[in-house]
Write a protein that holds these residues in place. Structure first.
Motif, mmCIF file in Angstrom:
data_model
loop_
_atom_site.group_PDB
_atom_site.id
_atom_site.type_symbol
_atom_site.label_atom_id
_atom_site.label_comp_id
_atom_site.label_asym_id
_atom_site.label_seq_id
_atom_site.Cartn_x
_atom_site.Cartn_y
_atom_site.Cartn_z
ATOM 1 N N GLY A 36 0.758 -1.023 0.056
ATOM 2 C CA GLY A 36 -0.015 0.086 0.056
ATOM 3 C C GLY A 36 0.664 1.391 -0.015
ATOM 4 N N GLY A 37 2.065 0.962 -0.101
ATOM 5 C CA GLY A 37 3.090 2.287 -0.166
ATOM 6 C C GLY A 37 2.756 3.316 -1.359
ATOM 7 N N GLY A 38 2.076 2.419 -2.407
ATOM 8 C CA GLY A 38 1.844 3.314 -3.697
ATOM 9 C C GLY A 38 2.912 2.744 -4.820
ATOM 10 N N LYS A 39 3.392 1.644 -4.822
ATOM 11 C CA LYS A 39 4.381 1.362 -5.743
ATOM 12 C C LYS A 39 3.622 1.125 -6.960
ATOM 13 C CE LYS A 39 5.265 -2.312 -2.997
ATOM 14 N NZ LYS A 39 4.404 -2.117 -2.071
ATOM 15 N N SER A 40 2.598 0.090 -7.164
ATOM 16 C CA SER A 40 2.087 -0.070 -8.453
ATOM 17 C C SER A 40 1.635 1.327 -9.049
ATOM 18 C CB SER A 40 0.947 -1.084 -8.175
ATOM 19 O OG SER A 40 1.657 -2.228 -7.694
ATOM 20 N N TYR A 41 0.954 2.091 -8.254
ATOM 21 C CA TYR A 41 0.239 3.469 -8.709
ATOM 22 C C TYR A 41 1.762 4.397 -9.437
ATOM 23 C CZ TYR A 41 -2.690 7.472 -8.942
ATOM 24 O OH TYR A 41 -3.407 8.691 -9.165
ATOM 25 N N GLY A 42 2.831 4.262 -8.736
ATOM 26 C CA GLY A 42 4.051 4.771 -9.047
ATOM 27 C C GLY A 42 4.573 4.208 -10.423
ATOM 28 N N GLN A 43 4.527 2.898 -10.494
ATOM 29 C CA GLN A 43 4.792 2.247 -11.845
ATOM 30 C C GLN A 43 3.874 2.906 -13.102
ATOM 31 O OE1 GLN A 43 7.073 0.549 -12.939
ATOM 32 N NE2 GLN A 43 7.666 -1.244 -11.507
ATOM 33 N N MET A 44 2.696 3.101 -12.742
ATOM 34 C CA MET A 44 1.918 3.249 -13.842
ATOM 35 C C MET A 44 2.078 4.798 -14.153
ATOM 36 S SD MET A 44 0.372 0.872 -15.221
ATOM 37 C CE MET A 44 1.941 -0.038 -15.155
ATOM 38 N N VAL A 45 2.207 5.634 -13.301
ATOM 39 C CA VAL A 45 2.196 7.009 -13.756
ATOM 40 C C VAL A 45 3.533 7.171 -14.349
ATOM 41 C CG1 VAL A 45 2.872 9.302 -12.715
ATOM 42 C CG2 VAL A 45 1.080 7.879 -11.572
ATOM 43 N N ASP A 46 4.754 6.510 -13.907
ATOM 44 C CA ASP A 46 5.855 6.295 -14.605
ATOM 45 C C ASP A 46 5.920 6.173 -15.912
ATOM 46 O OD1 ASP A 46 8.622 7.218 -14.697
ATOM 47 O OD2 ASP A 46 9.223 5.060 -14.105
ATOM 48 N N THR A 47 5.080 4.980 -16.117
ATOM 49 C CA THR A 47 4.733 4.307 -17.707
ATOM 50 C C THR A 47 4.177 5.307 -18.498
ATOM 51 O OG1 THR A 47 4.419 2.147 -16.496
ATOM 52 C CG2 THR A 47 3.716 2.494 -18.758
ATOM 53 N N LEU A 48 3.251 6.158 -17.934
ATOM 54 C CA LEU A 48 2.588 7.257 -18.735
ATOM 55 C C LEU A 48 3.485 8.130 -19.175
ATOM 56 C CD1 LEU A 48 -0.301 8.433 -19.732
ATOM 57 C CD2 LEU A 48 -0.331 9.419 -17.361
ATOM 58 N N LEU A 49 4.083 8.835 -18.017
ATOM 59 C CA LEU A 49 5.256 9.856 -18.190
ATOM 60 C C LEU A 49 6.102 9.625 -19.210
ATOM 61 C CD1 LEU A 49 5.269 11.342 -14.650
ATOM 62 C CD2 LEU A 49 4.103 12.146 -16.586
ATOM 63 N N PHE A 50 6.658 8.418 -19.313
ATOM 64 C CA PHE A 50 7.714 7.889 -20.182
ATOM 65 C C PHE A 50 7.255 7.831 -21.422
ATOM 66 C CE2 PHE A 50 10.596 5.138 -22.478
ATOM 67 C CZ PHE A 50 12.088 5.421 -21.782
ATOM 68 N N ALA A 51 6.031 7.227 -21.664
ATOM 69 C CA ALA A 51 5.460 7.157 -23.142
ATOM 70 C C ALA A 51 5.265 8.343 -23.770
ATOM 71 C CB ALA A 51 4.521 6.391 -22.937
ATOM 72 N N LEU A 52 4.932 9.457 -22.808
ATOM 73 C CA LEU A 52 4.616 10.797 -23.313
ATOM 74 C C LEU A 52 5.685 11.647 -23.753
ATOM 75 C CD1 LEU A 52 1.533 11.763 -21.205
ATOM 76 C CD2 LEU A 52 1.435 10.599 -23.564
ATOM 77 N N LYS A 53 6.810 11.188 -22.839
ATOM 78 C CA LYS A 53 8.119 11.868 -23.160
ATOM 79 C C LYS A 53 8.814 11.623 -24.406
ATOM 80 C CE LYS A 53 12.187 13.771 -20.578
ATOM 81 N NZ LYS A 53 12.871 13.327 -19.325
#
Ligand SMILES: Nc1ncnc2c1ncn2[C@@H]1O[C@H](COP(=O)(O)OP(=O)(O)OP(=O)(O)O)[C@@H](O)[C@H]1O
Ligand SMILES: [Mg+2]
Length: 456
Positions: A29-46
């Motif tokens: 519940g520390g927010g790891k999977s959520y962090g992965q998905m936000v990072d996936t999105l940002l990388f894809a857009l950048k």
């Protein structure tokens, strides 16, 4: 188009991390999977036309967690998901493959693939071999960053290798260079890092607090030193490692082996007159032929050291279709005669538990010299088999060899009256054995004959 996402401080550290390998690991519940998905999105857009692979061990887990999360996070105006190929495409040409590796061989689905970033969620569910194979798929002719970014809780079959690679190898939260020259970072995750969950569901912490001790440590505190599913939780370095000493010549000494082409494990064990056992030497090596294995074992046994018996598992007595010979007979041709142990796994593990168990006032019967590094590393890393919970998991396979050799010794000792007596390689009785025999009562004599075999 504009969209707004808030991230926690730790998620930001994960997103900003530019090391080749990044691990975001700890509490549930520390927010790891959520962090992965936000990072996936940002990388894809950048990085237009970039390619990413997001992995979980099984498809069911992938579908319920990351695919769902991505569909709720990634803006529909710029993202489409194909649910039969499990591929997501962005308007700028970037794509994200969602994949899984249920079996060891599933990694070969990615044989000809290339990715800029591979992401493992719940990395400790994967084996080291799967991880190592898949990181070879991170490559490409573009100038985009190439990374492997993982998230996980402690525990699971991969706990030991993940801990070794990321947690024990460097300082928490600090970039470090691994022995192989790869730059890595371990970002610890705690429940308190994730205000979205602690404020949204204040009772969540209470539910984790109610878990049994070991699960609580792993899931609430993200503690890597204790984990769910350990088969030998009783193993403790400060209890089971003995200060080395010279083994008296008169003590009985055994060798016990596990052999396959993938790995030979040989342990030397001495027995004190009071019935204490010391694993005082080990030799573990991969890709050895029978002749090379026999040679290596003999070379490491000083001539003055009398070995009472060399124990080996029953599968070494199966005949090869090509030569009609058994591995045991080939070892014998190269100078090592084996005594067959039992391959009853559960009874063997229980016998081993008996040897390493201890209480406050009672030391364990079995201890290890510190140079026996592989067995010391592998024994606490064994996990409980998910289906047959009285047995150890046979994966990761690479950690099973030295413990299997030790299990053979434990069952041999627990069951002196072996059913396999007729297949025991006959050996002349030593002086000690004759002495035991002559000073024994009639009843004890019968027992000793069963234990040692008929005198030669
Ligand atoms: N930045 C954020 N904004 C809003 N909600 C968030 C954020 N980070 C995490 N959450 C929410 O907090 C909860 C836990 O997050 P998440 O599932 O990512 O944790 P986890 O560390 O992967 O947990 P587990 O170890 O159980 O897999 C989820 O409901 C998630 O949606
Ligand atoms: Mg998660």
């Amino acid at each position: 188009m504009k969209f707004k996402l808030s991230v926690t401080q730790k998620q930001k550290s994960f997103i900003d991390a530019n090391e080749s390998e990044v691990l975001f690991g700890g509490a549930a519940g520390g927010g790891k999977s959520y962090g992965q998905m936000v990072d996936t999105l940002l990388f894809a857009l950048k990085y237009p036309r970039s390619k990413q692979l997001v992995l979980r061990r099984t498809f069911a887990e992938l579908d319920k967690s990351l695919i769902r999360l991505s569909l709720s996070l990634f803006p529909k105006e710029i993202y489409t998901f194909n649910s039969s190929s499990h591929t997501g495409k962005f308007k700028n040409g970037s794509c994200v493959d969602f994949g899984y590796c249920a079996t060891e061989n599933d990694v070969y689905q990615y044989q000809s693939a290339e990715y800029d970033v591979i992401r493992f969620d719940e990395l400790t569910h994967f084996t080291e071999a799967q991880y190592i194979y898949l990181i070879s798929r991170v490559r490409g002719a573009n100038a985009y960053p190439k990374q492997i970014k993982s998230s996980t809780n402690p525990g699971g079959i991969g706990h030991a290798w993940v801990k070794r690679r990321f947690v024990d190898a460097g300082q928490r939260g600090k970039s470090f260079l691994g022995e192989d020259g790869m730059r890595r970072i371990f970002i610890p995750s705690r429940l308190d890092d994730n205000r979205f969950l602690t404020q949204g569901d204040p009772k969540y912490r209470e539910r984790l607090l109610a878990l049994p001790e070991r699960e609580k440590k792993a899931l609430l505190y993200g503690d890597w030193d204790i984990f769910e599913g350990q088969y030998f939780p009783e193993f403790k370095r400060d209890v089971h490692i003995a200060a080395p000493f010279e083994i008296p010549r008169s003590w009985r000494k055994f060798r016990t082996i596990d052999y396959g082409l993938d790995r030979l494990a040989c342990l030397w064990i001495a027995v004190s007159p009071e019935g204490r056992f010391f694993v005082y030497r080990e030799y573990c090596e991969s890709n050895l032929s029978i002749s090379a294995a026999a040679k290596a074992i003999l070379e490491r046994t000083p001539e003055c050291e009398e070995i009472y018996a060399t124990l080996a598992p029953p599968d070494l007595w199966s005949r090869s279709q090509e030569t009609g010979k058994t591995k045991a007979s080939l070892f014998s041709e190269y100078g090592i005669n084996f005594t067959k142990t039992s391959n009853e796994r559960e009874a063997g593990w229980l016998a081993l538990k008996e040897l390493i168990s201890y209480e406050k006032e009672r030391a364990p019967k079995l201890k290890f010299f510190p140079q026996c590094e592989e067995i010391i590393k592998c024994l606490p890393a064994l996990t409980i088999d998910k289906i047959k919970t009285s047995d150890c998991a046979t994966e990761p396979h690479e950690i099973t060899h030295a413990p299997d050799a030790l299990r053979g010794f434990a069952i041999f000792y627990a069951r002196p009256e072996r059913e396999t007596k007729d297949e025991k390689v006959k050996m002349p009785w030593s002086q000690d054995m004759w002495e035991d025999y002559f000073s024994a009562s009639e009843e004890e004599k019968k027992y000793l004959k069963r234990k040692y075999g008929e005198p030669l």
